[in-house]
Write a protein that holds these residues in place. Structure first.
Motif, PDB file in Angstrom:
ATOM      1  N   LYS A 186       2.327  85.478   4.737  1.00  0.00           N
ATOM      2  CA  LYS A 186       3.236  84.405   4.193  1.00  0.00           C
ATOM      3  C   LYS A 186       3.603  83.468   5.281  1.00  0.00           C
ATOM      4  N   ALA A 187       2.763  83.483   6.324  1.00  0.00           N
ATOM      5  CA  ALA A 187       2.914  82.671   7.570  1.00  0.00           C
ATOM      6  C   ALA A 187       2.994  81.079   7.218  1.00  0.00           C
ATOM      7  N   LYS A 188       4.116  80.405   7.787  1.00  0.00           N
ATOM      8  CA  LYS A 188       4.240  78.918   7.576  1.00  0.00           C
ATOM      9  C   LYS A 188       3.590  78.208   8.247  1.00  0.00           C
ATOM     10  N   MET A 189       3.068  77.076   7.699  1.00  0.00           N
ATOM     11  CA  MET A 189       2.465  76.006   8.467  1.00  0.00           C
ATOM     12  C   MET A 189       3.040  74.721   8.304  1.00  0.00           C
ATOM     13  N   LEU A 190       3.186  73.981   9.330  1.00  0.00           N
ATOM     14  CA  LEU A 190       3.794  72.849   9.454  1.00  0.00           C
ATOM     15  C   LEU A 190       2.608  71.739   9.766  1.00  0.00           C
ATOM     16  N   TYR A 191       2.090  71.100   8.808  1.00  0.00           N
ATOM     17  CA  TYR A 191       0.900  70.583   9.007  1.00  0.00           C
ATOM     18  C   TYR A 191       1.355  68.841   9.375  1.00  0.00           C
ATOM     19  N   VAL A 192       0.879  68.225  10.290  1.00  0.00           N
ATOM     20  CA  VAL A 192       1.143  66.984  10.758  1.00  0.00           C
ATOM     21  C   VAL A 192       0.132  66.079  10.561  1.00  0.00           C
ATOM     22  N   MET A 193       0.132  64.854  10.008  1.00  0.00           N
ATOM     23  CA  MET A 193      -1.033  63.800   9.822  1.00  0.00           C
ATOM     24  C   MET A 193      -0.477  62.797  10.365  1.00  0.00           C
ATOM     25  N   ARG A 194      -1.579  62.007  10.755  1.00  0.00           N
ATOM     26  CA  ARG A 194      -1.200  60.550  11.666  1.00  0.00           C
ATOM     27  C   ARG A 194      -2.160  59.406  11.095  1.00  0.00           C
ATOM     28  N   ASN A 195      -2.023  58.408  10.915  1.00  0.00           N
ATOM     29  CA  ASN A 195      -2.661  57.209  10.682  1.00  0.00           C
ATOM     30  C   ASN A 195      -4.106  57.539  11.295  1.00  0.00           C
ATOM     31  N   PRO A 196      -5.097  57.766  10.629  1.00  0.00           N
ATOM     32  CA  PRO A 196      -6.413  57.840  11.361  1.00  0.00           C
ATOM     33  C   PRO A 196      -6.654  56.718  12.496  1.00  0.00           C
ATOM     34  N   LYS A 197      -6.517  55.494  12.200  1.00  0.00           N
ATOM     35  CA  LYS A 197      -6.832  54.299  13.040  1.00  0.00           C
ATOM     36  C   LYS A 197      -5.810  54.714  14.364  1.00  0.00           C
ATOM     37  N   ASP A 198      -4.695  55.210  14.545  1.00  0.00           N
ATOM     38  CA  ASP A 198      -3.888  55.357  15.388  1.00  0.00           C
ATOM     39  C   ASP A 198      -4.518  56.836  16.118  1.00  0.00           C
ATOM     40  N   VAL A 199      -4.999  57.900  15.300  1.00  0.00           N
ATOM     41  CA  VAL A 199      -5.569  58.807  15.960  1.00  0.00           C
ATOM     42  C   VAL A 199      -6.828  58.497  16.530  1.00  0.00           C
ATOM     43  N   PHE A 200      -7.646  57.647  16.208  1.00  0.00           N
ATOM     44  CA  PHE A 200      -8.860  57.176  16.937  1.00  0.00           C
ATOM     45  C   PHE A 200      -8.336  56.625  18.083  1.00  0.00           C
ATOM     46  N   THR A 201      -7.519  55.710  18.151  1.00  0.00           N
ATOM     47  CA  THR A 201      -7.147  55.112  19.416  1.00  0.00           C
ATOM     48  C   THR A 201      -6.638  55.874  20.460  1.00  0.00           C
ATOM     49  N   SER A 202      -5.573  56.910  19.950  1.00  0.00           N
ATOM     50  CA  SER A 202      -4.937  57.968  20.731  1.00  0.00           C
ATOM     51  C   SER A 202      -6.208  58.654  21.390  1.00  0.00           C
ATOM     52  N   SER A 203      -7.167  59.128  20.327  1.00  0.00           N
ATOM     53  CA  SER A 203      -8.261  59.946  20.988  1.00  0.00           C
ATOM     54  C   SER A 203      -9.009  59.090  22.086  1.00  0.00           C
ATOM     55  N   TYR A 204      -9.475  57.987  21.664  1.00  0.00           N
ATOM     56  CA  TYR A 204     -10.214  57.062  22.747  1.00  0.00           C
ATOM     57  C   TYR A 204      -9.797  57.221  24.224  1.00  0.00           C
ATOM     58  N   HIS A 205      -8.516  57.002  24.184  1.00  0.00           N
ATOM     59  CA  HIS A 205      -7.892  56.968  25.427  1.00  0.00           C
ATOM     60  C   HIS A 205      -8.028  58.464  26.071  1.00  0.00           C
ATOM     61  N   TYR A 206      -7.579  59.188  25.338  1.00  0.00           N
ATOM     62  CA  TYR A 206      -7.359  60.548  25.806  1.00  0.00           C
ATOM     63  C   TYR A 206      -9.118  61.236  26.469  1.00  0.00           C
ATOM     64  N   TYR A 207      -9.902  61.087  25.495  1.00  0.00           N
ATOM     65  CA  TYR A 207     -11.405  61.462  25.767  1.00  0.00           C
ATOM     66  C   TYR A 207     -11.737  60.950  27.294  1.00  0.00           C
ATOM     67  N   LYS A 208     -11.212  59.821  27.315  1.00  0.00           N
ATOM     68  CA  LYS A 208     -11.491  59.070  28.686  1.00  0.00           C
ATOM     69  C   LYS A 208     -10.914  59.682  29.764  1.00  0.00           C
ATOM     70  N   MET A 209      -9.667  59.980  29.713  1.00  0.00           N
ATOM     71  CA  MET A 209      -8.775  60.537  30.832  1.00  0.00           C
ATOM     72  C   MET A 209      -9.016  62.109  31.081  1.00  0.00           C
ATOM     73  N   ALA A 210      -9.245  62.752  29.893  1.00  0.00           N
ATOM     74  CA  ALA A 210      -9.429  64.352  30.011  1.00  0.00           C
ATOM     75  C   ALA A 210     -10.991  64.459  30.276  1.00  0.00           C
ATOM     76  N   THR A 211     -11.263  64.912  31.627  1.00  0.00           N
ATOM     77  CA  THR A 211     -12.670  64.936  32.229  1.00  0.00           C
ATOM     78  C   THR A 211     -13.271  66.044  31.727  1.00  0.00           C
ATOM     79  N   TYR A 212     -12.481  67.067  30.856  1.00  0.00           N
ATOM     80  CA  TYR A 212     -13.527  68.411  30.263  1.00  0.00           C
ATOM     81  C   TYR A 212     -13.727  67.967  29.000  1.00  0.00           C
ATOM     82  N   LEU A 213     -13.472  66.802  28.457  1.00  0.00           N
ATOM     83  CA  LEU A 213     -13.951  66.525  27.015  1.00  0.00           C
ATOM     84  C   LEU A 213     -15.379  66.000  27.372  1.00  0.00           C
TER      85      LEU A 213
END
Ligand code: A3P
Length: 291
Positions: A118-145
């Protein structure tokens, strides 16, 4: 963060791309076999959709506004990822209830016991174009990705699901089509940007937590982008520079909606929109960013 983190490569877990450096096979197995309790609270996200934000908000709701958990424990310890490399050593099975856990798993990847709980889930969504933008910067800075390549290259990888945790479209559609709607609260990053206190109030009702207006206001104030950026337990400044190169980008980077407009060319945005339209044509959910 463990020191042996190296630039990653992907493995396919249940057909979904997963970076091995963060999610070694034994961690994925641990997550799959994990025994979920009825009073567990899960935060589910596609990466870069507001996980860290929720790792701040939910513990504060559960502590009744006491700042201690968010000022003394790093976000990855206070709300650990079920599938991350640290989960086994954190012994999540020994934690007292109610546990707050994060996951980037797509719906079918959840532990078997989740479906019978019966565990609860808080599922958060974001505009995928902003997800893409945030990811692009993150993948560049996080050297383990995995290196993202050029913006155009990363766009094709993102739209084809060849990025961590697979296709944004599959992720969101899977969770929106989940059978367990009575124990899932769907939230969006954009509504949290527009009305943080209102979102906190919604989460409180869903979790059955009754907090005064004053406490909810205090939580909302602590969880503004500006304030969270100053919390060293949440802004990833504890991660050594060799793993997160903050000269390229910060983890808490801009914290706005619509930053895709600063990255996409007109042609890239049109192409993204055409794929989006096709992939989501059978989805009824009214996304706030489409209005
Ligand atoms: P940006 O890169 O667009 O700034 P996740 O935690 O799922 O990895 O998501 C990270 C994104 O959430 C980053 O987006 C980060 O800045 C944003 N974020 C984190 N805390 C936030 C807050 N309090 N308010 C607004 N955005 C926040």
């Amino acid at each position: 963060m463990k020191c042996e983190l190296k630039r990653s490569f992907y493995v396919q877990h249940r057909g979904v791309y997963v970076p091995i450096a963060l999610h070694p096979l034994e961690s994925l197995k641990y997550a799959e076999e994990f025994t979920v309790r009825d009073d567990d609270i899960f935060i589910g996200t596609y990466p870069k959709s507001g996980t860290t934000w929720m790792q701040e908000i939910v513990p504060l709701i559960m502590s009744g506004g006491d700042l201690k958990p968010v000022l003394t424990l790093p976000n990855w310890d206070r709300v650990p990822w079920l599938e991350e490399h640290r989960a086994i050593e954190l012994k999540l099975e020994d934690r007292p209830s109610p546990r707050i856990l994060a996951t980037h798993f797509q719906y079918p990847m959840m532990p078997k016991s989740w479906f019978n709980s019966k565990a609860k889930m808080l599922y958060v969504m974001r505009n995928p174009k902003d997800v893409f933008t945030s990811s692009y910067h993150y993948y560049k800075m996080a050297t383990y990705l995995v290196d993202p390549g050029t913006c155009d290259e990363f766009l094709m990888k993102f739209l084809n699901g060849k990025v961590m945790f697979g296709s944004w479209f599959d992720h969101v559609k899977g969770w929106l089509n989940a059978k367990e709607k009575d124990r899932i609260l769907y939230l969006t990053y954009e509504e949290m940007i527009m009305d943080l206190k209102g979102s906190i109030s919604k989460i409180c009702s869903f979790l059955g937590k009754s907090l005064s207006e004053e406490v909810m206001e205090r939580i909302a104030d602590h969880c503004t982008f500006k304030n969270m950026k100053q919390n060293k337990m949440s802004n990833y400044s504890l991660v050594p520079k060799q793993f997160m190169d903050t000269s390229k980008s910060e983890f808490l980077r801009k914290g706005i909606s619509g930053d895709w407009k600063n990255l996409f060319t007109v042609a890239q945005a049109e192409f993204f929109d055409s794929v989006y339209k096709e992939k989501l044509k059978d989805v009824d959910f009214k996304f706030i960013w489409d209005k």
